[in-house]
Write a protein that holds these residues in place. Structure first.
Motif, PDB file in Angstrom:
ATOM      1  N   ALA A 162       7.690 -14.645  39.164  1.00  0.00           N
ATOM      2  CA  ALA A 162       7.249 -16.022  38.741  1.00  0.00           C
ATOM      3  C   ALA A 162       6.087 -15.864  37.762  1.00  0.00           C
ATOM      4  N   HIS A 201      14.103 -18.066  37.064  1.00  0.00           N
ATOM      5  CA  HIS A 201      13.125 -19.142  36.958  1.00  0.00           C
ATOM      6  C   HIS A 201      13.428 -20.226  36.065  1.00  0.00           C
ATOM      7  N   CYS A 206      13.069 -20.819  40.464  1.00  0.00           N
ATOM      8  CA  CYS A 206      12.026 -20.006  41.175  1.00  0.00           C
ATOM      9  C   CYS A 206      12.660 -18.755  41.032  1.00  0.00           C
ATOM     10  N   CYS A 207      11.915 -17.474  41.451  1.00  0.00           N
ATOM     11  CA  CYS A 207      12.098 -16.080  41.150  1.00  0.00           C
ATOM     12  C   CYS A 207      12.240 -15.578  42.992  1.00  0.00           C
ATOM     13  N   VAL A 222       7.355 -19.387  42.316  1.00  0.00           N
ATOM     14  CA  VAL A 222       7.231 -20.341  41.375  1.00  0.00           C
ATOM     15  C   VAL A 222       6.010 -20.129  40.639  1.00  0.00           C
TER      16      VAL A 222
END
Length: 270
Positions: A162, A201, A206-207, A222
């Motif tokens: 992120a 992302h 988000c990751c 995030v």
């Protein structure tokens, strides 16, 4: 403008000297000595420090002597080992105190931790790792053993991915080069996974890291820029998969985590 970079070995320091007339090698090596202490460790010998810093023991002996005189290290005569000194603790306290974003985020992180029954953490980059500067645990009996000061891999953790996702193209290219030099053979696969995380992302907000850091751990994160000249940061939520399964994190937690990061973005002002 003097360009600031991160160096992870004495070889990197030597290369920096060639290209950067402002680079102070002695200072860099002294900081490398302090950075050789890892989470959970209390004592190190000169020999252990020399191995980790890739420096001659004679050089390390002079550095540790100087750092001890200044209070950044403390020498324990009974075991002939060094530990971090109180002067360094004071500096760490001042540095964390300057991260006002921690205080701003704490209440919302507590709320999200209670809702998710997982652990919520706030982290900054530390070389090729992400280091926690704030964390809140949910009420679950089983939780991650995470505390302030602990670190996670920048390329394999949701936090690191992120963070990378919100870097500028120039910042990301510099970090990618460091990661490539760290393991050239693994770099093509690493870059592919990082590029996929950046796409996540952008599309999901988000990751993800599901079972990659530890087999039975899931987390989402995030990235955001707090402002006021501070570098990007990342905030995550995760836990043992039995408590925080991937589907739950993506469907229920993700919107709340994204909203929390949105509120922290630019919170410190220009």
């Amino acid at each position: 403008m003097i360009r600031a970079e991160t160096y992870s070995s004495d070889r990197d320091v030597n290369e920096a000297v060639k290209d950067d007339p402002y680079f102070v090698t002695a200072l860099a090596r002294g900081l490398e000595v302090l950075a050789s202490f890892r989470s959970g460790e209390t004592f190190l010998t000169n020999h252990e420090i020399a191995d980790r810093c890739r420096l001659p023991r004679s050089t390390v002996s002079r550095l540790t002597h100087t750092l001890t005189r200044l209070g950044y290290l403390h020498f324990i005569e009974e075991i002939s080992k060094y530990r971090l000194g109180t002067q360094l603790v004071a500096l760490s306290t001042i540095a964390l105190g300057g991260l006002d974003v921690r205080q701003i985020a704490r209440a919302a992180m507590r709320t999200l931790a209670d809702f998710s029954n997982a652990t919520v953490g706030l982290a900054v980059r530390d070389r090729l790792s992400m280091r926690y500067v704030e964390c809140q645990r949910g009420p679950a009996a089983i939780s991650l053993n995470i505390d302030v000061g602990m670190e996670r891999s920048i390329q394999h953790s949701s936090l690191g991915r992120a963070f990378i996702a919100v870097l500028s193209d120039v910042e990301r290219a510099s970090l990618y080069e460091e990661l490539r030099m760290l393991d050239p053979l693994a770099w093509p696969e690493t870059q592919k996974s990082l590029d996929e995380a950046i796409a996540d992302h952008e599309t999901l907000g988000c990751c993800r890291s599901f079972g990659e850091w530890q087999k039975n751990v899931s987390a989402i994160a995030v990235g955001f820029r707090p402002g006021a000249g501070l570098p990007p940061m990342a905030i995550n939520c995760g836990g043992p998969t039995v408590v925080a399964p991937p589907e739950y994190l993506l469907q229920e937690v993700r919107p709340r985590l994204v909203e929390l990061a949105r509120k922290l973005d630019g919170v410190m002002g220009a």
